[in-house]
Enzyme design. Structure first.
Site, PDB file in Angstrom:
ATOM      1  N   ARG A  59       0.436  -1.292   0.182  1.00  0.00           N
ATOM      2  CA  ARG A  59      -0.188   0.208   0.490  1.00  0.00           C
ATOM      3  C   ARG A  59       0.886   1.100  -0.388  1.00  0.00           C
ATOM      4  NH1 ARG A  59      -4.388  -0.032   4.676  1.00  0.00           N
ATOM      5  NH2 ARG A  59      -4.649   1.801   3.345  1.00  0.00           N
ATOM      6  N   TYR A 108      -9.455  10.178  -8.923  1.00  0.00           N
ATOM      7  CA  TYR A 108     -10.657  10.882  -8.110  1.00  0.00           C
ATOM      8  C   TYR A 108     -10.035  11.293  -6.654  1.00  0.00           C
ATOM      9  CZ  TYR A 108     -12.738   6.457  -6.222  1.00  0.00           C
ATOM     10  OH  TYR A 108     -13.197   5.690  -4.667  1.00  0.00           O
ATOM     11  N   PRO A 109     -10.074  12.602  -6.016  1.00  0.00           N
ATOM     12  CA  PRO A 109     -10.406  12.936  -4.959  1.00  0.00           C
ATOM     13  C   PRO A 109     -11.859  12.847  -4.261  1.00  0.00           C
ATOM     14  CG  PRO A 109     -10.812  14.797  -6.268  1.00  0.00           C
ATOM     15  CD  PRO A 109     -10.515  13.846  -6.970  1.00  0.00           C
ATOM     16  N   MET A 110     -11.240  12.827  -3.042  1.00  0.00           N
ATOM     17  CA  MET A 110     -12.554  12.899  -2.367  1.00  0.00           C
ATOM     18  C   MET A 110     -11.777  13.514  -0.224  1.00  0.00           C
ATOM     19  SD  MET A 110     -12.561   8.147  -0.906  1.00  0.00           S
ATOM     20  CE  MET A 110     -13.832   9.171   1.163  1.00  0.00           C
ATOM     21  N   GLN A 117      -5.740  -0.772  -5.930  1.00  0.00           N
ATOM     22  CA  GLN A 117      -6.822   0.914  -5.219  1.00  0.00           C
ATOM     23  C   GLN A 117      -4.974   2.025  -4.440  1.00  0.00           C
ATOM     24  OE1 GLN A 117     -10.272   0.773  -2.615  1.00  0.00           O
ATOM     25  NE2 GLN A 117     -10.498  -1.281  -3.216  1.00  0.00           N
ATOM     26  N   HIS A 174     -15.930  -0.885   5.139  1.00  0.00           N
ATOM     27  CA  HIS A 174     -15.616  -0.513   4.275  1.00  0.00           C
ATOM     28  C   HIS A 174     -14.175  -0.476   3.586  1.00  0.00           C
ATOM     29  CE1 HIS A 174     -15.636   3.233   0.834  1.00  0.00           C
ATOM     30  NE2 HIS A 174     -14.223   3.819   1.523  1.00  0.00           N
ATOM     31  N   LYS A 226     -13.805  14.183   4.103  1.00  0.00           N
ATOM     32  CA  LYS A 226     -14.818  13.450   4.539  1.00  0.00           C
ATOM     33  C   LYS A 226     -15.877  14.775   4.969  1.00  0.00           C
ATOM     34  CE  LYS A 226     -14.272   8.837   5.658  1.00  0.00           C
ATOM     35  NZ  LYS A 226     -12.980   8.340   4.792  1.00  0.00           N
ATOM     36  N   SER A 239     -19.307   6.076   3.701  1.00  0.00           N
ATOM     37  CA  SER A 239     -19.965   6.663   1.782  1.00  0.00           C
ATOM     38  C   SER A 239     -20.604   7.553   2.165  1.00  0.00           C
ATOM     39  CB  SER A 239     -19.610   5.693   0.675  1.00  0.00           C
ATOM     40  OG  SER A 239     -17.441   5.505   0.777  1.00  0.00           O
TER      41      SER A 239
END
Length: 275
Positions: free
Chosen positions: A156, A171-173, A211, A198, A175, A249
């Site tokens: 990772r 993509y950005p995200m 990922q 999740h 919370k 999410s």
């Protein structure tokens, strides 16, 4: 510091830079054919050198489909200084005269230790101490070292480019911090529970989607970047749909624009510009 505000410990690996460019096709077509071909060939050679640098990390060129940009360059490097150098290199390529930077996203590969942090915080409270005291820090250092030795965590933090999975979605995200939907006001135990669920969803796509999760808190307006690789681009739709039905999410996630494309060799990409 009260328990609900306790952030999870994290481990960091390589720095990541996603750059989105449009191509000035009008200027490209107006250029002298010989000069254009020479610049594109030289650009391909330089991109090859950037793909697997001696200092570690890697770069890939991703022509995009359905985006405001034409191409995305993805760079991972061991240090921020290395990333600064590759940023300068990318923006001064011989073909850079025909590229217009639309946006850039800076982040660092990350492994969140939600479960570890929650467990150590509970242990500290049980013994009459508190997170951050000497015993907590000693236990954290021991657990962090164990996590860093794990092959799963190392993949990772220092991911290899999955060349067998050529399709890419980035993509950005962030919370949410809205009243009644404030992720950061939840207890550490609740956040740990939600993130475990999740992660279970994501693990169902192992072998089908790779990922790369990179943290951007303090580095960009968004809080995370997500880079997905797959053999079948429909897996992006399936994975993101499944994850949006997770409580974490559905209740707390905000998503930015998605950028989808397919990794191309430097020669293939520059050849497409010259055609």
């Amino acid at each position: 510091m009260t328990a609900p505000a306790l952030p999870p410990e994290t481990l960091e690996g390589w720095y990541a830079l996603h750059e989105l460019y449009t191509v000035d096709h009008a200027a490209l077509l107006q250029a002298d054919a010989g000069a254009r071909r020479g610049a594109l060939d030289a650009t391909a050679a330089e991109l090859h050198a950037m793909a697997a640098p001696a200092e570690g990390g890697w770069s890939r060129v991703v022509p995009l489909v359905g985006s405001v940009a034409d191409v995305m360059m993805v760079h991972l490097r061991p240090t921020l200084d290395d990333l600064l150098a590759v940023q300068h290199h990318a923006r001064t390529l011989p073909a850079a005269r025909w590229l217009r930077l639309q946006s850039a996203f800076l982040s660092v590969t990350e492994a969140g230790l939600y479960h570890v942090t929650a467990k150590l915080a509970a242990e500290a409270t049980a013994r009459g101490g508190e997170p951050g005291d000497a015993a907590y820090e000693a236990a954290l250092a021991e657990r962090s070292a164990a996590e860093l030795a794990s092959p799963h965590v190392r993949r990772r933090l220092y991911p290899e480019p999955p060349d067998e999975m050529p399709y890419v979605s980035f993509y950005p995200m962030s919370k949410r911090r809205a009243p009644g939907q404030n992720w950061y006001a939840l207890s550490l135990e609740e956040r740990s529970r939600l993130m475990y669920t999740h992660g279970t969803t994501g693990r169902r796509y192992a072998g089908r989607v790779m990922q790369i999760i990179s943290g951007a808190v303090g580095l960009a307006a968004w809080e995370w970047g997500v880079t997905l690789f797959a053999v079948d681009p429909l897996e992006f739709k399936r994975l993101v749909t499944d994850m949006r039905f997770d409580e974490v999410s559905a209740q707390y996630a905000e998503f930015g624009d998605f950028h989808v494309g397919k990794v191309a060799s430097p020669e293939a990409w520059t050849a497409s510009l010259g055609s």
